[in-house]
Scaffold this active site. Structure first.
Site, PDB file in Angstrom:
ATOM      1  CB  VAL A  86       4.103 -44.207   3.764  1.00 19.04           C
ATOM      2  CG1 VAL A  86       5.144 -45.036   3.377  1.00 19.04           C
ATOM      3  CG2 VAL A  86       4.822 -42.817   4.456  1.00 19.04           C
ATOM      4  CE  LYS A  87       0.712 -45.923  -4.979  1.00 24.57           C
ATOM      5  NZ  LYS A  87       0.735 -45.294  -6.220  1.00 24.57           N
TER       6      LYS A  87
END
EC number: 2.2.1.2
Length: 217
Positions: A86-87
């Site tokens: 997850v960025k």
């Protein structure tokens, strides 16, 4: 050093994977839009297609800006595939979200990092990766490589496990210099990776070998 490709283009990911040196993929909303991918379900499906092609971690960026939005969207992205990272943007709510994800065992990539202090906060929160934007710093007459060197020193001082993912990499010398400094990962388009193959002496040497081999027939 790991090589990630920074694109949402499936053909480029396939080409990089076929080269045998690809370790992962990074994407962002702009790259998705460039490929004409829009709408949550279409974006999720595109990430799954990327996961089928490439081994290693695949960074998928949240679009929300509040803690609650990031958590909801990040959990949905992480549920798509075990290799989804997850960025999350480097903001106050982003750091809170990274801490939350870290405690849940969800990998994160803290993006839009432009200072050593930001990188320190990301590591303290438990980010898996931190993404200093090398090329964008160079664009404003700031030494992006110096930032990566500072982050390396800080992380080594305190044995942080967060990996330095050099982003906004523009050319082959960026890659080589990042390797010298000790970046754990570089992410860039396919072209800079392919340019590492090139040297005029290699080309001339190969040409001579071919000419000499023909004389032996």
């Amino acid at each position: 050093m790991k090589f990630f490709i920074d694109t949402a283009n499936l053909a480029m990911i396939e080409e990089a994977s076929a080269l045998g040196v690809l370790d992962g993929v990074t994407t962002n909303p702009s790259l998705m839009a460039k490929e004409g991918v829009s709408g949550k379900q279409n974006i999720h499906n595109h990430y799954l297609e990327i996961c089928k092609i490439a081994d290693g971690d695949i960074s998928a960026e949240v679009l929300g800006v509040t803690f609650e939005e990031m958590v909801k969207e990040g959990e949905e992205l992480a549920a798509l595939h075990p290799r989804i990272v997850v960025k999350v943007p480097m903001t106050k709510d982003g750091i809170k979200a990274i801490k939350y994800f870290s405690e849940k065992g969800i990998k994160t990539n803290c993006t839009l990092v432009f200072s050593a202090g930001q990188a320190l906060l990301a590591a303290k929160a438990g980010a898996t990766y931190v993404s200093p934007f090398l090329g964008r710093l160079d664009d404003v007459s700031t030494d992006g490589l110096q930032l990566i060197s500072e982050i390396r020193t800080i992380y080594d001082n305190y044995a942080f496990q967060t990996q330095i993912l050099a982003a906004s990499v523009r050319h082959s010398m960026h890659i080589v210099n990042c390797a010298k400094i000790g970046a754990d990962v570089v992410t860039c388009p396919l072209a800079p990776i392919l340019s590492l193959l090139k040297h005029p002496l290699t080309d001339s040497g190969l040409d001579q070998f071919i000419k000499d081999s023909q004389k032996m027939k």
